[in-house]
Design a protein around this motif. Structure first.
Motif, PDB file in Angstrom:
ATOM      1  N   SER A 149      22.249   6.954  -6.822  1.00  0.00           N
ATOM      2  CA  SER A 149      23.016   6.850  -8.049  1.00  0.00           C
ATOM      3  C   SER A 149      22.457   5.700  -8.882  1.00  0.00           C
ATOM      4  N   GLY A 150      22.159   5.945 -10.160  1.00  0.00           N
ATOM      5  CA  GLY A 150      21.510   4.946 -11.007  1.00  0.00           C
ATOM      6  C   GLY A 150      20.005   5.134 -11.007  1.00  0.00           C
ATOM      7  N   GLN A 151      19.562   6.207 -10.373  1.00  0.00           N
ATOM      8  CA  GLN A 151      18.152   6.600 -10.321  1.00  0.00           C
ATOM      9  C   GLN A 151      17.247   5.566  -9.654  1.00  0.00           C
ATOM     10  N   TRP A 152      17.795   4.773  -8.746  1.00  0.00           N
ATOM     11  CA  TRP A 152      16.943   3.850  -7.965  1.00  0.00           C
ATOM     12  C   TRP A 152      16.160   4.677  -6.967  1.00  0.00           C
ATOM     13  N   ASP A 153      14.878   4.395  -6.824  1.00  0.00           N
ATOM     14  CA  ASP A 153      14.043   5.164  -5.914  1.00  0.00           C
ATOM     15  C   ASP A 153      14.289   4.715  -4.466  1.00  0.00           C
ATOM     16  N   ILE A 154      14.790   5.632  -3.622  1.00  0.00           N
ATOM     17  CA  ILE A 154      15.172   5.255  -2.263  1.00  0.00           C
ATOM     18  C   ILE A 154      13.952   4.867  -1.412  1.00  0.00           C
ATOM     19  N   TYR A 155      12.836   5.584  -1.615  1.00  0.00           N
ATOM     20  CA  TYR A 155      11.626   5.301  -0.839  1.00  0.00           C
ATOM     21  C   TYR A 155      11.194   3.837  -1.002  1.00  0.00           C
ATOM     22  N   TYR A 156      11.147   3.373  -2.259  1.00  0.00           N
ATOM     23  CA  TYR A 156      10.787   1.974  -2.494  1.00  0.00           C
ATOM     24  C   TYR A 156      11.755   1.031  -1.798  1.00  0.00           C
ATOM     25  N   GLY A 157      13.021   1.381  -1.926  1.00  0.00           N
ATOM     26  CA  GLY A 157      14.051   0.522  -1.338  1.00  0.00           C
ATOM     27  C   GLY A 157      13.916   0.428   0.172  1.00  0.00           C
ATOM     28  N   VAL A 158      13.621   1.563   0.836  1.00  0.00           N
ATOM     29  CA  VAL A 158      13.509   1.555   2.294  1.00  0.00           C
ATOM     30  C   VAL A 158      12.269   0.771   2.721  1.00  0.00           C
ATOM     31  N   VAL A 159      11.140   1.014   2.039  1.00  0.00           N
ATOM     32  CA  VAL A 159       9.894   0.345   2.435  1.00  0.00           C
ATOM     33  C   VAL A 159       9.991  -1.166   2.236  1.00  0.00           C
ATOM     34  N   TRP A 160      10.361  -1.581   1.041  1.00  0.00           N
ATOM     35  CA  TRP A 160      10.428  -3.032   0.789  1.00  0.00           C
ATOM     36  C   TRP A 160      11.637  -3.644   1.480  1.00  0.00           C
ATOM     37  N   GLY A 161      12.652  -2.816   1.709  1.00  0.00           N
ATOM     38  CA  GLY A 161      13.828  -3.308   2.442  1.00  0.00           C
ATOM     39  C   GLY A 161      13.490  -3.680   3.874  1.00  0.00           C
ATOM     40  N   SER A 198       6.557  -4.198 -10.758  1.00  0.00           N
ATOM     41  CA  SER A 198       6.590  -5.402 -11.590  1.00  0.00           C
ATOM     42  C   SER A 198       6.092  -6.583 -10.774  1.00  0.00           C
ATOM     43  N   SER A 199       6.168  -7.776 -11.360  1.00  0.00           N
ATOM     44  CA  SER A 199       5.678  -8.963 -10.653  1.00  0.00           C
ATOM     45  C   SER A 199       6.581  -9.278  -9.469  1.00  0.00           C
ATOM     46  N   ASN A 200       7.811  -8.785  -9.491  1.00  0.00           N
ATOM     47  CA  ASN A 200       8.687  -8.969  -8.337  1.00  0.00           C
ATOM     48  C   ASN A 200       8.673  -7.698  -7.502  1.00  0.00           C
ATOM     49  N   PRO A 201       7.923  -7.707  -6.380  1.00  0.00           N
ATOM     50  CA  PRO A 201       7.753  -6.455  -5.626  1.00  0.00           C
ATOM     51  C   PRO A 201       9.045  -5.961  -5.008  1.00  0.00           C
ATOM     52  N   TYR A 202      10.036  -6.860  -4.851  1.00  0.00           N
ATOM     53  CA  TYR A 202      11.276  -6.432  -4.219  1.00  0.00           C
ATOM     54  C   TYR A 202      12.192  -5.696  -5.191  1.00  0.00           C
ATOM     55  N   GLN A 203      11.803  -5.672  -6.473  1.00  0.00           N
ATOM     56  CA  GLN A 203      12.590  -4.949  -7.475  1.00  0.00           C
ATOM     57  C   GLN A 203      12.359  -3.449  -7.281  1.00  0.00           C
ATOM     58  N   ILE A 204      13.445  -2.687  -7.008  1.00  0.00           N
ATOM     59  CA  ILE A 204      13.282  -1.244  -6.840  1.00  0.00           C
ATOM     60  C   ILE A 204      13.091  -0.614  -8.206  1.00  0.00           C
ATOM     61  N   PRO A 205      12.038   0.190  -8.396  1.00  0.00           N
ATOM     62  CA  PRO A 205      11.877   0.861  -9.697  1.00  0.00           C
ATOM     63  C   PRO A 205      12.946   1.934  -9.867  1.00  0.00           C
ATOM     64  N   ILE A 243       0.832  -1.200   0.000  1.00  0.00           N
ATOM     65  CA  ILE A 243       0.000   0.000   0.000  1.00  0.00           C
ATOM     66  C   ILE A 243       0.872   1.258   0.000  1.00  0.00           C
ATOM     67  N   LEU A 244       1.930   1.208   0.794  1.00  0.00           N
ATOM     68  CA  LEU A 244       2.813   2.372   0.893  1.00  0.00           C
ATOM     69  C   LEU A 244       3.563   2.603  -0.406  1.00  0.00           C
ATOM     70  N   ALA A 245       3.988   1.516  -1.024  1.00  0.00           N
ATOM     71  CA  ALA A 245       4.767   1.641  -2.255  1.00  0.00           C
ATOM     72  C   ALA A 245       4.344   0.534  -3.203  1.00  0.00           C
ATOM     73  N   PRO A 246       3.296   0.768  -4.003  1.00  0.00           N
ATOM     74  CA  PRO A 246       2.785  -0.293  -4.894  1.00  0.00           C
ATOM     75  C   PRO A 246       3.872  -0.769  -5.847  1.00  0.00           C
ATOM     76  N   PRO A 247       4.050  -2.098  -5.926  1.00  0.00           N
ATOM     77  CA  PRO A 247       5.147  -2.616  -6.751  1.00  0.00           C
ATOM     78  C   PRO A 247       4.936  -2.333  -8.228  1.00  0.00           C
TER      79      PRO A 247
END
Lengths: 334, 345
Positions: free
Chosen positions: B121-133, B71-78, B65-69
Motif C-alpha cells: 500500500s503506497g506503492q512501496w516496492d516490497i523486494y527493495y524493502g526485503v533486501v535492504w531490510g 537515491s543517495s540513501n540506499p535504505y530508502q525504499i523506492p 547488486i540485488l537491488a541497486p539503490p
C-alpha cells in the motif's frame, strides 16, 4: 595449649587455637543468627620433614582446617605460625608471597585443573605469576617438574581431559611443587583415585618428601593410608582434635573413645584376626557444627560417657609423652 | 612395607593414556573450542541454521547488486506512485524505474524492471524493502545484542566477583529492570526518546538495549558464582594468582559459554521485537527499508489477505526465517557446549 613438646626437632608449622566459623545469616537484613563452627580451636605442630595425618569422618572440619591454614579461608581466631610469621595477620599481598613456600594438592583431580588450560599453562602458572622465568625457562622447568612426578614431558601441550585421574593428580602435584615449597597441605589427594593408583600417588608423595625435604599435612579419611604415610596422626571430631600422637602409638593404643571406634572399623587383612575384630558401632549422627553439644563434643555418641562429659568440655592433655588426648576418662600417667 | 608396595604396584600408566592424536588446529583453538566448532559443522540443526544465516548474510552484503539503490540513501525504499491498492508480484514499473541490475537482462531477456514481490500500500516496492531490510535486521540484531551483552556481562561479572553490598545493589537494579514487561517498557522508552533523538532506528534500539541486558547479567553472574567455587579456582588462589587474572584466565573462560548461547538466541528475538515496534510505528521513518515497517504497510489490508497475500508473506517469511536461523544456531551451540553431550559426537 601444651601441644608443643619435643624440643629436639624444628617446627615447620605451629597452629594454635585455630577457629573458623561460617556465619549463618537470615532474613532480608542478613542478620547474624549463628555460626557453623567448622573448626573450633585446633592446635598442633608439624615438624620439619614429617607428615602429619589429619583424620576424621566427613564434615568434621579437616578440609576446612587445611584450607584455613593455607588461608583460602580467613581464620576467625587463632594463630598459624609459619616461617616465624603469623599467617592470620598477613596482608593479602604478603600472604601471596608466602604462598611460594606453602602449597596444596586437592581432592578431586578432575576439578582441580582448569579444563581450558594446557598442562604447560597449569604447571607453569606459578612461575608466570611471580615472574620467575621467561617462557623458555618455564618450558624447561615444567619439563623438569613433569619428569619429577613421573610424567612424560611431552605431555606439556596436552589438556587435562586427556589424562587419567592418577596422571591429573600428578599434574596437580607438579603445579604445587613448581615454586619449591616447604609445606604441602594434601587435602585427601588420593580418595578420588582407584586403589592401585592411590598406592602410586602415595609412594610418589613419599619419594618427593625424601628428595625435596617436604613437610606434609595429609588430610584423609582412609585410616590405612594415613597409617602408611603419616609420622604422627591427629584425629578430629566436630571441629576439634580429640587425639594426637605418633602413628604407632595411635594404632596400637588409642585412648579416646572416638579414636577407638574409628580404628575398630578398619578391616584387618588377616582372616583369623578379622574374625575376632570387635566393631564399636557409634549410635546417631554427627551433631550439627552450628549447634555443638554442651560439654564434650562427643558425648552424644560416646559409649562411655559419664555425667561430667555432658557438662564440662575436656582439655587436651599430654597423657603420655607425645600423646595428647582430650577426654575426661583418660588421665595422665604418672 | 613401603618398598614392597612400590615393587608390586607400579603400573606403567602411559600404556593407559588415551592415544588420540590432536590436530594442529585443535591444539591452537584449545580442545573445547575445537570440539564446539566441529559440533557446529556436523550437527544437522546447526547446519540448517548456518545455511540460512549465510543466505541472509549474502543478501545483506549483495544488497547493492540485488537491488541497486535509487537515491543517495540506499535504505530508502523506492515507490512507484502513490496509489493505496497493492499491486501483485510481476507488475511492471510505471514511473521512476530504478537502475536495472546487471543480472536482470541476461536472465530475463528484457529491459523492463518489474516489482518482483509486488508493491505494498503506497506503492512501496516490497523486494527493495526485503533486501535492504536484511541489512537493517542484521545491524539492529547484532548491535542491540552486542551492547546489551557487553553491559550485562560487565554488570554480571562485577556483581558476582565483588559480591557483598555491590552485588546486592546491582542485582536489585537488575530486578527493577526485569520487573517491567519487556515490550511495554521498550515501547514507552522509545516513544519518550523519539522526540529527543528524532525518528529513526536509534530510539527503539536504545530502548531494547536498555531493557535487554538483564538476562545476560543474571546468567553470567550465576555461572561465575558456580565456577568460582571449583577447585581449580581455589588452586589458582593457592599458587598466588592475582584476583584479576583469576577472573579472566580461570573463571570467565569457563563461565562465558551459556551467555554466548543466550546472545545468539537473543539476536533473533530482538529483531522480532524491533519489527514489532516498527509495525506499531515506533522506529524507522516511513519508507526506510525495515521488515516491520513493510508489515505495517499491510495493516489497512488485513481483511483482504487472500488477495493481497504478498504484502505479508515476503517480509513475514524473511522475519521468521531470520529468527529461526539464529535460534537453530543458538540451540545447536547449547547442545555442543553441553558437557553431557560430549563424546556423543
Amino acid at each position: 595449649m601444651g601441644v608443643t613438646m619435643d624440643n629436639t626437632r624444628e617446627i615447620a608449622l605451629h597452629v594454635e587455637g585455630l577457629k573458623k566459623y561460617f556465619p549463618i545469616r537470615r532474613g532480608i537484613f542478613q542478620s547474624h543468627v549463628g555460626d557453623v563452627k567448622a573448626v573450633d580451636g585446633v592446635s598442633f605442630d608439624v615438624y620439619k620433614g614429617e607428615t602429619l595425618g589429619l583424620v576424621g569422618e566427613s564434615g568434621c572440619g579437616k578440609t576446612t582446617t587445611g584450607r584455613t591454614i593455607i588461608r583460602l579461608y580467613e581464620p576467625t581466631d587463632g594463630k598459624v605460625i609459619f616461617k616465624g610469621k603469623d599467617l592470620a595477620k598477613l596482608s593479602s599481598n604478603e600472604m601471596r608471597h608466602m604462598r611460594k613456600s606453602m602449597q596444596m594438592i586437592f581432592q578431586d583431580p578432575y576439578a582441580s585443573l582448569n579444563p581450558r588450560m594446557s598442562v604447560f599453562g597449569i604447571v607453569g602458572e606459578p612461575l608466570e605469576v611471580f615472574q620467575l622465568a621467561n617462557r623458555q625457562e618455564r618450558r624447561e622447568r615444567v619439563a623438569e617438574l613433569l619428569e619429577l612426578v613421573g610424567l612424560n614431558p611431552d605431555f606439556m601441550t596436552r589438556y587435562p581431559h586427556e589424562f587419567s585421574g592418577g596422571q591429573r593428580q600428578r599434574i596437580g602435584l607438579a603445579r604445587a611443587l613448581a615454586l619449591n615449597p616447604d609445606l604441602v597441605v594434601c587435602d585427601e589427594p588420593i580418595s578420588a583415585l582407584d586403589v592401585s593408583i592411590q598406592a602410586q600417588v602415595v609412594n610418589l608423595l613419599e619419594d618427593l618428601q625424601d628428595k625435596l625435604g617436604l613437610t606434609y599435612v595429609f588430610i584423609a579419611h582412609d585410616l590405612s593410608m594415613v597409617r602408611h604415610i603419616s609420622d604422627r596422626v591427629a584425629v578430629m571430631y566436630l571441629g576439634k582434635i580429640v587425639e594426637l600422637t605418633d602413628r604407632s602409638t595411635l594404632y596400637a593404643n588409642p585412648l579416646h573413645p572416638y579414636t577407638q571406634a574409628l580404628l575398630s572399623a578398619v578391616p584387618v587383612p588377616d582372616p583369623v584376626i578379622e574374625e575376632k575384630r570387635q566393631r564399636i558401632l557409634l549410635e546417631g549422627d554427627l551433631p550439627s557444627p552450628a549447634n555443638p553439644p554442651k560439654g564434650c563434643n562427643f558425648n552424644t555418641r560416646c559409649p562411655k560417657a559419664i555425667d561430667i562429659c555432658h557438662e564440662v568440655e575436656p582439655e587436651m592433655v599430654e597423657v603420655q609423652p607425645n600423646h595428647f588426648c582430650a577426654c575426661h576418662l583418660v588421665k595422665p600417667v604418672g | 612395607m613401603t618398598n614392597e608396595t612400590k615393587q608390586t604396584l607400579v603400573i606403567d600408566e602411559e600404556q593407559f593414556l588415551p592415544r588420540r592424536e590432536m590436530s594442529n588446529l585443535e591444539r591452537w583453538l584449545g580442545t573445547d573450542t575445537y570440539r564446539a566448532l566441529r559440533g557446529m559443522v556436523t550437527n544437522p540443526t546447526s547446519i540448517v541454521g548456518l545455511v540460512l544465516l549465510g543466505l541472509f548474510l549474502f543478501i545483506a552484503l549483495a544488497a547493492p547488486i540485488l537491488a541497486p539503490p535509487i537515491s543517495s540513501n540506499p535504505y530508502q525504499i523506492p515507490r512507484d506512485g502513490y496509489g493505496s491498492v497493492p499491486k501483485p508480484p510481476g507488475t511492471l514499473w510505471n514511473s521512476r524505474q530504478p537502475e536495472l541490475p546487471f543480472w536482470w537482462k541476461p536472465i530475463m531477456g528484457t529491459d523492463q524492471w518489474v516489482h518482483i514481490m509486488g508493491t505494498a500500500s503506497g506503492q512501496w516496492d516490497i523486494y527493495y524493502g526485503v533486501v535492504w531490510g536484511t541489512r537493517t535486521a542484521l545491524q539492529v540484531g547484532l548491535l542491540i545484542t552486542f551492547v546489551g551483552a557487553a553491559v550485562g556481562i560487565t554488570i554480571g561479572a562485577v556483581s558476582a566477583y565483588y559480591g557483598g553490598w555491590l552485588d546486592m545493589v546491582l542485582m536489585r537494579i537488575t530486578d527493577i529492570f526485569m520487573a517491567f514487561p519487556f515490550m511495554l517498557a521498550a515501547m514507552t522508552l522509545s516513544a519518550v526518546l523519539t522526540p529527543v533523538l528524532g525518528k529513526g532506528l536509534f530510539p527503539p534500539m536504545i530502548a531494547l538495549m536498555a531493557f535487554g541486558w538483564t538476562g545476560f547479567a543474571r546468567l553470567l553472574r550465576s555461572d561465575i558464582l558456580s565456577v568460582r567455587e571449583r577447585e581449580y579456582v581455589l588452586a589458582a588462589q593457592v599458587i598466588g594468582v592475582k584476583d584479576a587474572r583469576i577472573l579472566f584466565r580461570h573463571i570467565l573462560p569457563n563461565a562465558i559459554f551459556p551467555t554466548l548461547v543466550l546472545g545468539s538466541m537473543r539476536i533473533g528475538s530482538y529483531v522480532i521485537t524491533f519489527a514489532g515496534l516498527s509495525f506499531l510505528g515506533i522506529g524507522a521513518e516511513v519508507g526506510y527499508a525495515d521488515w516491520g515497517q513493510l508489515l505495517s504497510f499491510a495493516r489497512a489490508w488485513m481483511t483482504n489477505l487472500g488477495e493481497y497475500w504478498y504484502i505479508v508473506i515476503f517480509p513475514g517469511v524473511a522475519l521468521v526465517l531470520f529468527t529461526l536461523s539464529w535460534n537453530l544456531v543458538g540451540d545447536a551451540l547449547r547442545d555442543v557446549l553441553d558437557p553431557r553431550m560430549q563424546g556423543s559426537r
